[in-house]
Write an enzyme that holds these catalytic residues in place. Structure first.
Site, mmCIF file in Angstrom:
data_model
loop_
_atom_site.group_PDB
_atom_site.id
_atom_site.type_symbol
_atom_site.label_atom_id
_atom_site.label_comp_id
_atom_site.label_asym_id
_atom_site.label_seq_id
_atom_site.Cartn_x
_atom_site.Cartn_y
_atom_site.Cartn_z
ATOM 1 N N ASN A 1 44.032 52.530 44.968
ATOM 2 C CA ASN A 1 43.951 51.289 45.751
ATOM 3 C C ASN A 1 44.773 50.251 45.009
ATOM 4 O O ASN A 1 44.304 49.609 44.081
ATOM 5 C CB ASN A 1 42.476 50.868 45.873
ATOM 6 C CG ASN A 1 42.274 49.664 46.765
ATOM 7 O OD1 ASN A 1 43.218 48.934 47.071
ATOM 8 N ND2 ASN A 1 41.037 49.445 47.164
ATOM 9 N N ARG B 1 45.902 53.627 49.357
ATOM 10 C CA ARG B 1 45.751 52.527 50.302
ATOM 11 C C ARG B 1 47.130 51.907 50.508
ATOM 12 O O ARG B 1 47.767 51.444 49.565
ATOM 13 C CB ARG B 1 44.803 51.468 49.747
ATOM 14 C CG ARG B 1 44.790 50.164 50.549
ATOM 15 C CD ARG B 1 43.839 49.159 49.921
ATOM 16 N NE ARG B 1 43.960 47.841 50.535
ATOM 17 C CZ ARG B 1 44.502 46.785 49.959
ATOM 18 N NH1 ARG B 1 44.999 46.878 48.723
ATOM 19 N NH2 ARG B 1 44.561 45.619 50.575
ATOM 20 N N HIS C 1 42.151 44.878 55.748
ATOM 21 C CA HIS C 1 40.876 45.288 55.125
ATOM 22 C C HIS C 1 40.219 46.432 55.908
ATOM 23 O O HIS C 1 39.005 46.627 55.839
ATOM 24 C CB HIS C 1 39.899 44.102 55.014
ATOM 25 C CG HIS C 1 40.367 43.021 54.101
ATOM 26 N ND1 HIS C 1 40.319 41.691 54.444
ATOM 27 C CD2 HIS C 1 40.895 43.065 52.855
ATOM 28 C CE1 HIS C 1 40.797 40.950 53.462
ATOM 29 N NE2 HIS C 1 41.162 41.772 52.488
ATOM 30 N N HIS D 1 34.144 40.489 54.925
ATOM 31 C CA HIS D 1 34.757 41.005 53.687
ATOM 32 C C HIS D 1 35.370 39.798 52.982
ATOM 33 O O HIS D 1 36.456 39.325 53.343
ATOM 34 C CB HIS D 1 35.829 42.039 54.020
ATOM 35 C CG HIS D 1 36.580 42.542 52.820
ATOM 36 N ND1 HIS D 1 36.456 43.826 52.346
ATOM 37 C CD2 HIS D 1 37.471 41.933 51.992
ATOM 38 C CE1 HIS D 1 37.229 43.982 51.286
ATOM 39 N NE2 HIS D 1 37.862 42.836 51.051
ATOM 40 N N ARG E 1 45.364 31.852 49.186
ATOM 41 C CA ARG E 1 46.042 31.881 50.478
ATOM 42 C C ARG E 1 45.412 30.864 51.423
ATOM 43 O O ARG E 1 44.212 30.627 51.384
ATOM 44 C CB ARG E 1 45.989 33.281 51.086
ATOM 45 C CG ARG E 1 46.965 34.247 50.452
ATOM 46 C CD ARG E 1 46.787 35.643 51.015
ATOM 47 N NE ARG E 1 46.174 36.531 50.051
ATOM 48 C CZ ARG E 1 45.607 37.696 50.357
ATOM 49 N NH1 ARG E 1 45.543 38.090 51.624
ATOM 50 N NH2 ARG E 1 45.075 38.442 49.414
ATOM 51 N N GLY F 1 31.147 38.298 48.827
ATOM 52 C CA GLY F 1 30.095 38.668 49.764
ATOM 53 C C GLY F 1 28.952 39.418 49.121
ATOM 54 O O GLY F 1 27.786 39.224 49.484
ATOM 55 N N GLU F 2 29.266 40.267 48.141
ATOM 56 C CA GLU F 2 28.236 41.079 47.495
ATOM 57 C C GLU F 2 27.488 40.337 46.397
ATOM 58 O O GLU F 2 26.313 40.637 46.138
ATOM 59 C CB GLU F 2 28.873 42.337 46.901
ATOM 60 C CG GLU F 2 29.434 43.293 47.938
ATOM 61 C CD GLU F 2 30.289 44.387 47.315
ATOM 62 O OE1 GLU F 2 30.098 44.679 46.115
ATOM 63 O OE2 GLU F 2 31.146 44.951 48.029
ATOM 64 N N HIS F 3 28.144 39.362 45.739
ATOM 65 C CA HIS F 3 27.576 38.802 44.517
ATOM 66 C C HIS F 3 27.254 37.314 44.563
ATOM 67 O O HIS F 3 26.588 36.814 43.651
ATOM 68 C CB HIS F 3 28.538 39.060 43.348
ATOM 69 C CG HIS F 3 28.863 40.505 43.141
ATOM 70 N ND1 HIS F 3 27.921 41.431 42.762
ATOM 71 C CD2 HIS F 3 30.035 41.193 43.282
ATOM 72 C CE1 HIS F 3 28.488 42.624 42.662
ATOM 73 N NE2 HIS F 3 29.770 42.501 42.986
ATOM 74 N N GLU G 1 36.262 51.275 49.308
ATOM 75 C CA GLU G 1 37.500 51.695 49.954
ATOM 76 C C GLU G 1 37.982 53.044 49.437
ATOM 77 O O GLU G 1 38.598 53.821 50.184
ATOM 78 C CB GLU G 1 38.574 50.629 49.735
ATOM 79 C CG GLU G 1 38.279 49.326 50.460
ATOM 80 C CD GLU G 1 39.031 48.135 49.900
ATOM 81 O OE1 GLU G 1 39.664 47.422 50.692
ATOM 82 O OE2 GLU G 1 38.971 47.931 48.676
#
Length: 405
Positions: free
Chosen positions: A9, A104, A192, A219, A252, A343-345, A392
């Protein structure tokens, strides 16, 4: 006989990897067996190689000096790190056969929607898509070229971040431009996709009621997007023609009035390279805060900097605003899933987003959210909210097995 698949990836200067054992008779639908995983960072500057086994034990952690001209040539910069990685993989596998490497690839354009075995012709066609993703596609292809030079007979498979979104209806793909632009491939693609595909598969196991319904997946990491899933298929997403569109990201800009670009061109006299640098590297959380693109740094400075507060507020506002647009595409919402680094943390961001979406019937369980439980909504919430780590590399493994049969 046990074989192995290596999933790569790649970013512009880093490369995450995972090594999977493939048992006899194993298929793409079989549970994955991860041997090891890790990352190559600082490619082209000061390469750092770290790997750990499935239990988290560190197997290698080393740094080495690049050659003088690595930074100026992305393909050349990957030769040394890839050689180091493959030598290490060979030692880990011993007599086990490495059957293939999966990559990827950020952009598959209008033609590549399924995993494909890499050939010189395929590689040339993917390189021709570089104008669609000028800062990401070269990083995707550099490890492929390095392995072709070092292991020309090793099968390699391209797995596309855009592929999952080929199910977008025509109206969601369209840009309101003269029709000849669409003929040249200028449309909304979405990105994504490998992450969203993994979440869709995880929901089929963990929450079949959401997998068959209307789910919004967030994501959000250094890059970020939203994806509207209906019965596990992408019907809309916030990134469009490029990875610049949609949410505010680390560096970005996200959604931007194109008149701003015209202003930069006509009034400030900026060239394409200068504008590209601003939009990709100097905007987003970094640009608004003036401090950092890292959410952890911003939380630490939020109490002393109004600019940091403004950046965080804009991040949450845009995410909630565009979530509303995805709900409109879905005509309702059954589930919301947070994934990727933030998102996870980041319980603070999750709570702030859900508070702004309270109008949709979302009710957050503050204790469950703070403890990072999987289900973080209350029992009476009209929308079930979950936190599911993405993977991924597991999706890449699946694509390799599909492609090679």
């Amino acid at each position: 006989m046990t074989r192995a698949v290596l999933a790569l990836n790649a970013g512009s200067s880093s490369l995450k990897f995972a090594l999977f054992a493939i048992e006899k008779g194993e298929t793409a639908a079989s549970p994955s067996h991860r041997i090891a995983s890790g990352e190559l960072e600082g490619i082209g500057s000061h390469p750092h190689f770290v790997a750990h086994d499935a239990g988290g034990r560190v197997l290698v952690d080393e740094t080495w000096a690049p050659t003088a001209d690595d930074a100026a040539n992305l393909d050349k910069a990957h030769l040394g790190p890839m050689a180091t990685l493959m030598e290490w993989v060979g030692k880990q596998l011993g007599s086990v056969d490495l059957m293939a490497v999966g990559h990827r690839v950020v952009h598959g354009g209008p033609d590549f929607i399924a995993p494909v075995r890499i050939t010189p012709d395929v590689l040339a066609r993917l390189a021709a898509l570089t104008p669609f993703a000028p800062l990401h596609q070269p990083g995707s292809l550099a490890p492929i070229r390095a392995l072709l030079a070092q292991y020309p007979d090793l099968p390699q498979v391209a797995c596309f971040d855009t592929g999952f979104h080929h199910t977008l209806p025509a109206v969601a793909q369209a840009q309101a431009l003269p029709r000849d632009y669409a003929a040249r491939g200028v449309r909304r693609y979405g990105f994504h996709g490998l992450s969203y595909e993994y979440i869709a598969s995880a929901l089929r196991v963990r929450a079949p009621h959401l997998a068959s319904g209307r789910t919004l997946v967030a994501h959000i990491g250094s890059g970020g997007s939203l994806c509207a899933l209906r019965a596990g298929r992408s019907i809309d997403t916030t990134m469009g023609f490029s990875v610049l569109d949609g949410l505010v990201m680390g560096t970005r800009c996200g959604h931007l009035d194109p008149g701003v670009i015209l202003y930069m061109l006509k009034e400030e006299g900026l060239g394409a390279a200068e504008i590209e640098n601003i939009l990709y590297h100097r905007s987003g959380l970094l640009g608004v805060s003036g401090v950092s693109a890292d959410m952890r740094d911003l939380h630490a400075k939020a109490g002393i900097s109004p600019e940091v507060i403004q950046a965080l507020d804009l991040f949450v506002y845009r995410l909630a605003q565009q979530a509303g647009g995805m709900m409109a595409a879905l005509q309702g919402l059954d589930g919301l899933v947070f994934t990727a680094g933030i998102g996870e943390h980041d319980a603070i961001i999750r709570a702030a987003v859900c508070a702004r979406l309270g109008w949709a019937g979302i009710r957050l369980d503050a204790a469950a959210n703070a403890a990072h439980h999987e289900i973080i909504s209350t029992p009476d919430s009209a929308v079930e909210v979950r936190v599911i780590p993405t993977d991924e590399e597991t999706t890449i493994r699946r694509h390799v097995l599909i492609c090679l049969g």
